[in-house]
Design a protein around this motif. Structure first.
Motif, PDB file in Angstrom:
ATOM      1  N   SER A 197       0.834  -1.208   0.000  1.00  0.00           N
ATOM      2  CA  SER A 197       0.000   0.000   0.000  1.00  0.00           C
ATOM      3  C   SER A 197       0.866   1.253   0.000  1.00  0.00           C
ATOM      4  CB  SER A 197      -0.920   0.004   1.214  1.00  0.00           C
ATOM      5  OG  SER A 197      -1.786  -1.095   1.175  1.00  0.00           O
ATOM      6  N   ALA A 198       1.917   1.245   0.791  1.00  0.00           N
ATOM      7  CA  ALA A 198       2.828   2.392   0.818  1.00  0.00           C
ATOM      8  C   ALA A 198       3.515   2.560  -0.534  1.00  0.00           C
ATOM      9  CB  ALA A 198       3.863   2.211   1.926  1.00  0.00           C
ATOM     10  N   ALA A 199       3.840   1.448  -1.193  1.00  0.00           N
ATOM     11  CA  ALA A 199       4.451   1.519  -2.520  1.00  0.00           C
ATOM     12  C   ALA A 199       3.486   2.124  -3.529  1.00  0.00           C
ATOM     13  CB  ALA A 199       4.893   0.133  -2.972  1.00  0.00           C
ATOM     14  N   MET A 200       2.191   1.803  -3.411  1.00  0.00           N
ATOM     15  CA  MET A 200       1.202   2.400  -4.306  1.00  0.00           C
ATOM     16  C   MET A 200       1.171   3.921  -4.133  1.00  0.00           C
ATOM     17  SD  MET A 200      -2.029  -0.165  -4.341  1.00  0.00           S
ATOM     18  CE  MET A 200      -1.767  -1.536  -3.249  1.00  0.00           C
ATOM     19  N   LEU A 201       1.196   4.365  -2.892  1.00  0.00           N
ATOM     20  CA  LEU A 201       1.220   5.804  -2.630  1.00  0.00           C
ATOM     21  C   LEU A 201       2.495   6.439  -3.165  1.00  0.00           C
ATOM     22  CD1 LEU A 201      -0.161   5.980   1.005  1.00  0.00           C
ATOM     23  CD2 LEU A 201      -1.259   6.848  -1.052  1.00  0.00           C
ATOM     24  N   LEU A 202       3.620   5.793  -2.936  1.00  0.00           N
ATOM     25  CA  LEU A 202       4.899   6.327  -3.386  1.00  0.00           C
ATOM     26  C   LEU A 202       4.931   6.442  -4.907  1.00  0.00           C
ATOM     27  CD1 LEU A 202       7.714   7.181  -2.328  1.00  0.00           C
ATOM     28  CD2 LEU A 202       8.446   4.830  -2.713  1.00  0.00           C
ATOM     29  N   ILE A 203       4.488   5.405  -5.602  1.00  0.00           N
ATOM     30  CA  ILE A 203       4.498   5.427  -7.069  1.00  0.00           C
ATOM     31  C   ILE A 203       3.518   6.464  -7.601  1.00  0.00           C
ATOM     32  CG2 ILE A 203       3.880   4.088  -9.118  1.00  0.00           C
ATOM     33  CD1 ILE A 203       5.245   1.690  -7.768  1.00  0.00           C
ATOM     34  N   SER A 204       2.331   6.543  -7.018  1.00  0.00           N
ATOM     35  CA  SER A 204       1.357   7.528  -7.513  1.00  0.00           C
ATOM     36  C   SER A 204       1.862   8.948  -7.299  1.00  0.00           C
ATOM     37  CB  SER A 204      -0.011   7.319  -6.866  1.00  0.00           C
ATOM     38  OG  SER A 204       0.053   7.516  -5.476  1.00  0.00           O
ATOM     39  N   ARG A 205       2.536   9.210  -6.190  1.00  0.00           N
ATOM     40  CA  ARG A 205       3.097  10.540  -5.950  1.00  0.00           C
ATOM     41  C   ARG A 205       4.258  10.831  -6.892  1.00  0.00           C
ATOM     42  NH1 ARG A 205       2.658  10.168   0.624  1.00  0.00           N
ATOM     43  NH2 ARG A 205       0.398  10.457   0.678  1.00  0.00           N
ATOM     44  N   PHE A 206       5.061   9.815  -7.171  1.00  0.00           N
ATOM     45  CA  PHE A 206       6.171   9.973  -8.110  1.00  0.00           C
ATOM     46  C   PHE A 206       5.646  10.271  -9.512  1.00  0.00           C
ATOM     47  CE2 PHE A 206       9.313   8.086 -11.062  1.00  0.00           C
ATOM     48  CZ  PHE A 206      10.393   8.908 -10.753  1.00  0.00           C
ATOM     49  N   VAL A 207       4.607   9.542  -9.934  1.00  0.00           N
ATOM     50  CA  VAL A 207       4.003   9.776 -11.249  1.00  0.00           C
ATOM     51  C   VAL A 207       3.426  11.194 -11.309  1.00  0.00           C
ATOM     52  CG1 VAL A 207       2.060   9.111 -12.732  1.00  0.00           C
ATOM     53  CG2 VAL A 207       3.574   7.360 -11.815  1.00  0.00           C
ATOM     54  N   ALA A 208       2.749  11.611 -10.253  1.00  0.00           N
ATOM     55  CA  ALA A 208       2.191  12.962 -10.224  1.00  0.00           C
ATOM     56  C   ALA A 208       3.299  14.011 -10.320  1.00  0.00           C
ATOM     57  CB  ALA A 208       1.373  13.167  -8.953  1.00  0.00           C
ATOM     58  N   ALA A 209       4.386  13.814  -9.598  1.00  0.00           N
ATOM     59  CA  ALA A 209       5.501  14.768  -9.647  1.00  0.00           C
ATOM     60  C   ALA A 209       6.111  14.816 -11.046  1.00  0.00           C
ATOM     61  CB  ALA A 209       6.557  14.388  -8.611  1.00  0.00           C
ATOM     62  N   LEU A 210       6.260  13.661 -11.690  1.00  0.00           N
ATOM     63  CA  LEU A 210       6.793  13.635 -13.048  1.00  0.00           C
ATOM     64  C   LEU A 210       5.876  14.368 -14.017  1.00  0.00           C
ATOM     65  CD1 LEU A 210       8.226  10.037 -13.554  1.00  0.00           C
ATOM     66  CD2 LEU A 210       9.472  12.183 -13.575  1.00  0.00           C
ATOM     67  N   LEU A 211       4.570  14.139 -13.883  1.00  0.00           N
ATOM     68  CA  LEU A 211       3.624  14.815 -14.769  1.00  0.00           C
ATOM     69  C   LEU A 211       3.651  16.321 -14.568  1.00  0.00           C
ATOM     70  CD1 LEU A 211       0.621  12.350 -14.641  1.00  0.00           C
ATOM     71  CD2 LEU A 211       2.189  12.742 -16.538  1.00  0.00           C
ATOM     72  N   ILE A 212       3.734  16.772 -13.325  1.00  0.00           N
ATOM     73  CA  ILE A 212       3.820  18.200 -13.055  1.00  0.00           C
ATOM     74  C   ILE A 212       5.094  18.781 -13.682  1.00  0.00           C
ATOM     75  CG2 ILE A 212       4.170  19.909 -11.210  1.00  0.00           C
ATOM     76  CD1 ILE A 212       2.235  18.116  -9.523  1.00  0.00           C
ATOM     77  N   ALA A 213       6.201  18.062 -13.542  1.00  0.00           N
ATOM     78  CA  ALA A 213       7.454  18.528 -14.131  1.00  0.00           C
ATOM     79  C   ALA A 213       7.354  18.590 -15.656  1.00  0.00           C
ATOM     80  CB  ALA A 213       8.605  17.608 -13.713  1.00  0.00           C
ATOM     81  N   ILE A 214       6.745  17.582 -16.270  1.00  0.00           N
ATOM     82  CA  ILE A 214       6.604  17.572 -17.724  1.00  0.00           C
ATOM     83  C   ILE A 214       5.711  18.714 -18.195  1.00  0.00           C
ATOM     84  CG2 ILE A 214       5.592  16.283 -19.660  1.00  0.00           C
ATOM     85  CD1 ILE A 214       6.548  13.703 -18.173  1.00  0.00           C
ATOM     86  N   ILE A 215       4.616  18.930 -17.507  1.00  0.00           N
ATOM     87  CA  ILE A 215       3.652  19.956 -17.921  1.00  0.00           C
ATOM     88  C   ILE A 215       4.240  21.363 -17.765  1.00  0.00           C
ATOM     89  CG2 ILE A 215       1.449  21.046 -17.297  1.00  0.00           C
ATOM     90  CD1 ILE A 215       0.475  18.132 -16.661  1.00  0.00           C
ATOM     91  N   PHE A 216       4.939  21.621 -16.669  1.00  0.00           N
ATOM     92  CA  PHE A 216       5.424  22.968 -16.395  1.00  0.00           C
ATOM     93  C   PHE A 216       6.860  23.209 -16.785  1.00  0.00           C
ATOM     94  CE2 PHE A 216       1.783  22.562 -13.479  1.00  0.00           C
ATOM     95  CZ  PHE A 216       1.069  23.679 -13.915  1.00  0.00           C
ATOM     96  N   TRP A 217       7.536  22.199 -17.361  1.00  0.00           N
ATOM     97  CA  TRP A 217       8.924  22.382 -17.790  1.00  0.00           C
ATOM     98  C   TRP A 217       8.927  23.375 -18.948  1.00  0.00           C
ATOM     99  CZ3 TRP A 217      13.038  20.556 -15.253  1.00  0.00           C
ATOM    100  CH2 TRP A 217      14.289  20.667 -15.868  1.00  0.00           C
ATOM    101  N   PRO A 218       9.841  24.329 -18.928  1.00  0.00           N
ATOM    102  CA  PRO A 218       9.843  25.367 -19.979  1.00  0.00           C
ATOM    103  C   PRO A 218      10.146  24.837 -21.370  1.00  0.00           C
ATOM    104  CG  PRO A 218      11.672  25.706 -18.429  1.00  0.00           C
ATOM    105  CD  PRO A 218      10.880  24.546 -17.954  1.00  0.00           C
TER     106      PRO A 218
END
Length: 106
Positions: free
Chosen positions: A85-106
């Motif tokens: 369960s903790a791994a699911m949270l960790l992966i989902s947060r990592f995916v969210a962080a990657l998506l935010i970086a991709i979307i807002f990267w200049p």
């Protein structure tokens, strides 16, 4: 959720037999191919979402196997469910962080 528990869950997933190892290998292959092909931002975001969903689905499957007792694993302890369960949270947060970086990267 501790990061350590999340990493333990990912470790359990990778030790889960062929499915976990194959998922890791295919994920690395997909990322390598994406670099070679030169994906744009939207394509990277879609790839991250797809890979994240695959990892999360495999973790849900691992939890189901532990809960149902059908896992052919030597580590079917109650703590393993918390680690998955903790791994699911960790992966989902990592995916969210990657998506935010991709979307807002200049």
């Amino acid at each position: 959720m501790s990061v350590n528990s999340g990493l333990n869950g990912i470790s359990l997933l990778l030790m889960q037999g062929l499915a976990g190892k194959l998922l890791g290998l295919l994920s690395l292959a997909a990322l390598g191919l994406a670099v070679l092909v030169g994906l744009d931002g939207v394509e990277w975001a879609l790839l991250v979402i797809a890979l994240g969903l695959c990892w999360l689905a495999q973790l849900v499957n691992g939890v189901a196997e532990v809960l149902l007792g059908s896992a052919e694993l030597a580590f079917t302890r109650p703590k393993d469910i918390a680690d998955y369960s903790a791994a699911m949270l960790l992966i989902s947060r990592f995916v969210a962080a990657l998506l935010i970086a991709i979307i807002f990267w200049p």
